[in-house]
Design an enzyme around this catalytic site. Structure first.
Site, PDB file in Angstrom:
ATOM      1  N   LYS A  35      -2.086  -1.448  -3.868  1.00 60.61           N
ATOM      2  CA  LYS A  35      -2.960  -0.278  -3.798  1.00 60.61           C
ATOM      3  C   LYS A  35      -2.123   0.991  -3.852  1.00 60.61           C
ATOM      4  O   LYS A  35      -1.125   1.075  -3.139  1.00 60.61           O
ATOM      5  CB  LYS A  35      -3.739  -0.322  -2.480  1.00 60.61           C
ATOM      6  CG  LYS A  35      -4.666   0.842  -2.261  1.00 60.61           C
ATOM      7  CD  LYS A  35      -5.226   0.778  -0.874  1.00 60.61           C
ATOM      8  CE  LYS A  35      -6.155   1.954  -0.657  1.00 60.61           C
ATOM      9  NZ  LYS A  35      -6.750   1.960   0.657  1.00 60.61           N
ATOM     10  N   LYS A  38       0.863  -1.186   0.000  1.00 57.79           N
ATOM     11  CA  LYS A  38       0.000   0.000   0.000  1.00 57.79           C
ATOM     12  C   LYS A  38       0.895   1.229   0.000  1.00 57.79           C
ATOM     13  O   LYS A  38       1.703   1.421   0.916  1.00 57.79           O
ATOM     14  CB  LYS A  38      -0.915  -0.001   1.223  1.00 57.79           C
ATOM     15  CG  LYS A  38      -1.816   1.239   1.289  1.00 57.79           C
ATOM     16  CD  LYS A  38      -2.798   1.178   2.441  1.00 57.79           C
ATOM     17  CE  LYS A  38      -3.647   2.441   2.498  1.00 57.79           C
ATOM     18  NZ  LYS A  38      -4.650   2.386   3.563  1.00 57.79           N
TER      19      LYS A  38
HETATM   20  C1  PBG Z   1      -7.500   3.673   5.524  1.00 58.25           C
HETATM   21  C2  PBG Z   1      -7.783   3.485   4.102  1.00 58.25           C
HETATM   22  C3  PBG Z   1      -7.578   4.391   3.060  1.00 58.25           C
HETATM   23  C4  PBG Z   1      -8.110   3.820   1.923  1.00 58.25           C
HETATM   24  C5  PBG Z   1      -8.597   2.566   2.279  1.00 58.25           C
HETATM   25  N1  PBG Z   1      -8.378   2.372   3.637  1.00 58.25           N
HETATM   26  C6  PBG Z   1      -7.021   5.747   3.076  1.00 58.25           C
HETATM   27  C7  PBG Z   1      -5.660   5.975   3.541  1.00 58.25           C
HETATM   28  O1  PBG Z   1      -4.835   5.071   3.692  1.00 58.25           O
HETATM   29  O2  PBG Z   1      -5.404   7.139   3.811  1.00 58.25           O
HETATM   30  C8  PBG Z   1      -8.167   4.453   0.561  1.00 58.25           C
HETATM   31  C9  PBG Z   1      -9.246   3.978  -0.340  1.00 58.25           C
HETATM   32  C10 PBG Z   1      -9.495   4.834  -1.513  1.00 58.25           C
HETATM   33  O3  PBG Z   1      -8.853   5.877  -1.746  1.00 58.25           O
HETATM   34  O4  PBG Z   1     -10.396   4.463  -2.275  1.00 58.25           O
HETATM   35  N2  PBG Z   1      -6.439   3.031   6.066  1.00 58.25           N
END
Ligand code: PBG
Length: 325
Positions: free
Chosen positions: A248, A195
């Site tokens: 991601k 991520k």
């Molecule tokens: C939280 C989380 C996020 C997303 C999914 N879970 C945001 C982040 O890490 O700040 C992003 C999902 C999206 O942008 O569609 N941990």
């Protein structure tokens, strides 16, 4: 074989031939639809930064889950927006927490769709980081217990799978062990394995009210410049017991999806994140692109890169196109 003996256009001249040689298939089976659960009754509040997406109360989540099921979508992903935040993020793992209630309602009224839950602290904790904070530092090991509590509370409510999105080191193994201890050895973990610290999450943070109140997420989410490190990150989660490994965001990271697909033999998920969704919606609104075609092309590209499944806010729209007679 070379021109004029080989003419690639021969196999492109009609739709039958094109179908016969098509390499990548996009099916409803590949789609996972995220929803944002809020408190209240009969709430369906448009999310301004994500046109077509809504804050839904539990009753409406159930309705949408049924719709997703009827479109053939195999799974939904639930995010919760709690009524209040606090320093320990306790509403994230409360028995009557928003996600726990949404999971229970969906499993009760629409048992045949799989429910995956987002396991993270950022929506629930007052500073908006994904872990515990001490003197301005995001604490790794102190966060693990809370994350495991969240996962267990979701499993207790009936979740079919948990998806930790926090990026703390060691959390997959910790959550695996905790789930096993509590009798949930059958519950799989979809880990947000690679991520990245991405600005494509912008619209989501508005939707989930989860922006960090100080600093940013660079000390736990990955540097967008790194690819080799993604392999190390994913390898750790695999060793710790992840059942599905996720990359991601998706679009700016197709190379990572492809590398992860080649290196590992577990199912690979890709998260087509909020910014990727909203940019297409905005361009469509401006009349600059054909939104449906760009959506299908995008999802096909993510599949082509090697993703077995795609978490996408387009899931319902794409499923409607894929299942149209
Ligand atoms: C939280 C989380 C996020 C997303 C999914 N879970 C945001 C982040 O890490 O700040 C992003 C999902 C999206 O942008 O569609 N941990």
């Amino acid at each position: 074989m070379q021109f004029p003996d080989y003419r690639p256009r021969r196999m492109r001249q009609n739709s039958s031939f094109r179908r016969m040689i098509r390499e990548t298939r996009l099916s409803v089976d590949n789609l996972i639809m995220p929803f944002f659960a809020v408190n209240g009754k009969n709430v369906s509040e448009p999310i301004p930064s994500m046109p077509g997406q809504y804050h839904l109360s539990v009753d409406n989540i159930v309705k949408q889950a049924k719709k997703a099921k009827n479109l053939g979508i195999p799974a939904i992903l639930l995010f919760g927006i709690p009524e209040s935040k606090n320093p320990l993020g306790t509403r994230a793992y409360a028995k009557d927490g928003i996600v726990a209630r949404a999971v229970a309602a969906v499993k009760n009224k629409c048992p045949d769709i799989a429910v995956i839950t987002d396991v993270c602290l950022c929506q629930y904790i007052d500073h908006g980081h994904c872990g515990m904070v001490d003197k301005g530092i995001i604490e790794n090991d102190a966060s693990l217990d809370l994350l495991a509590r969240i996962a267990i509370s979701h499993a207790n409510a009936g979740a079919d799978m948990v998806a930790p999105s926090d990026m703390m080191d060691g959390r997959v193994g910790f959550i695996r062990e905790s789930l096993d201890d509590q009798g949930f050895s059958h519950i799989p973990i979809m880990s947000y394995a690679a991520k990245y610290c991405s600005s494509f999450y912008g619209p989501f943070r508005e939707a989930a009210d989860s922006s960090p109140k100080f600093g940013d997420r660079r000390t736990y989410q990955m540097d967008p410049a790194n690819a080799v490190e993604a392999i190390r990150e994913v390898a750790l989660d695999v060793e710790e017991g992840a059942d599905i490994i996720m990359v991601k965001p998706a679009l700016a990271y197709l190379d990572i999806i492809s590398r992860v697909r080649e290196e590992f033999d577990l199912p690979v998920a890709a998260y087509n994140v909020s910014g990727e969704y909203s940019m297409i919606k905005a361009a469509q609104k401006m009349g600059w692109v054909d939104g449906d075609r760009v959506m299908m092309e995008t999802l096909t590209a993510i599949r082509r890169a090697g993703a077995d499944m795609i978490l996408t806010y387009f899931a319902m729209d794409a499923a409607a196109i894929l299942t149209a007679p």
